[in-house]
Design a protein around this motif. Structure first.
Motif, PDB file in Angstrom:
ATOM      1  N   UNK A 198       3.662 -31.668   2.906  1.00  0.00           N
ATOM      2  CA  UNK A 198       2.313 -31.696   3.489  1.00  0.00           C
ATOM      3  C   UNK A 198       1.863 -33.133   3.724  1.00  0.00           C
ATOM      4  N   UNK A 199       2.187 -34.020   2.798  1.00  0.00           N
ATOM      5  CA  UNK A 199       1.848 -35.439   2.985  1.00  0.00           C
ATOM      6  C   UNK A 199       2.558 -35.998   4.211  1.00  0.00           C
ATOM      7  N   UNK A 200       3.812 -35.625   4.391  1.00  0.00           N
ATOM      8  CA  UNK A 200       4.572 -36.086   5.551  1.00  0.00           C
ATOM      9  C   UNK A 200       3.956 -35.564   6.843  1.00  0.00           C
ATOM     10  N   UNK A 201       3.610 -34.289   6.859  1.00  0.00           N
ATOM     11  CA  UNK A 201       3.006 -33.691   8.050  1.00  0.00           C
ATOM     12  C   UNK A 201       1.668 -34.340   8.376  1.00  0.00           C
ATOM     13  N   UNK A 202       0.863 -34.604   7.350  1.00  0.00           N
ATOM     14  CA  UNK A 202      -0.442 -35.236   7.563  1.00  0.00           C
ATOM     15  C   UNK A 202      -0.287 -36.621   8.177  1.00  0.00           C
TER      16      UNK A 202
END
Length: 208
Positions: free
Chosen positions: A84-88
């Motif tokens: 999720x951090x990567x996607x954000x």
């Protein structure tokens, strides 16, 4: 007069049995992740986990059917926040090129921060196919689609290029603890940008 718990039965710290089980399961997952990172896949078993958490070994089977079920559950719990951090980070980028930079930089920043140990540990382990299938399902559900991003950038063979990109990330991951992290990350980003740009230019020139 208060009635105590029978010997060997853990007291319920939460307000309900359901909450207690959820808290106990979370505690087991956290302890299992610590053991995996510290000692490796082969060293993890219900005995060592029982010693770490103070829960009786037979009670482990109320939460996990086997060691492999436990390992898969650890990944299902730990990986989504990282992905999720990567996607954000990629969503905040304004262009496909900047999204590619975010894809590479964010992964390597997490490595430098120590967030990659679990993945690295499991990558070295001989995991059963069923466990790898569950880990892959998490990745497919939450990970950004790098191949589509490369296609948006005009890459004629995004699957092949994605493999090249991952190869650079993997090598930077190995180097990041031996070289200054910031320099390694910058070098990896620059290498990928220059390599992909040259590849796209050559493909356009050849008409492929």
């Amino acid at each position: 007069m208060r009635v105590g718990y029978p010997e060997g039965v853990p007291k319920i710290a939460a307000s309900t049995v359901v909450e207690h089980r959820a808290q106990q399961r979370a505690s087991l997952l956290a302890a299992a992740e610590d053991l995996l990172v510290a000692d490796g896949y082969a060293a993890l078993n219900f005995g060592t986990l029982a010693e770490r958490t103070g829960l009786a070994r037979p009670s482990m089977y109320k939460y996990f059917a086997s060691k492999d079920d436990l390992v898969a559950a650890v990944c299902e719990e730990a990986l989504p926040p990282l992905l999720a951090r990567l996607t954000t980070a990629m969503d905040r980028a304004n262009s496909p090129r900047d999204k590619l930079v975010a894809y590479v930089r964010t992964q390597l920043e997490m490595v430098a921060e120590g967030g990659h140990e679990l993945a690295a540990t499991l990558a070295r382990a001989s995991l059963p196919p069923a466990v790898r299938k569950r880990i892959r399902a998490v990745h497919d559900q939450f990970a950004p689609n790098i191949e589509q991003l490369l296609a948006d950038l005009g890459d004629p063979r995004p699957t092949l290029t994605a493999a090249f990109v991952q190869g650079v990330i993997n090598e930077a991951t190995r180097q990041i603890h031996n070289e200054p992290a910031a320099e390694t990350i910058t070098a990896a980003v620059g290498f990928i940008l220059s390599g992909t740009s040259a590849r796209w230019s050559r493909s356009n020139a050849l008409g492929t």
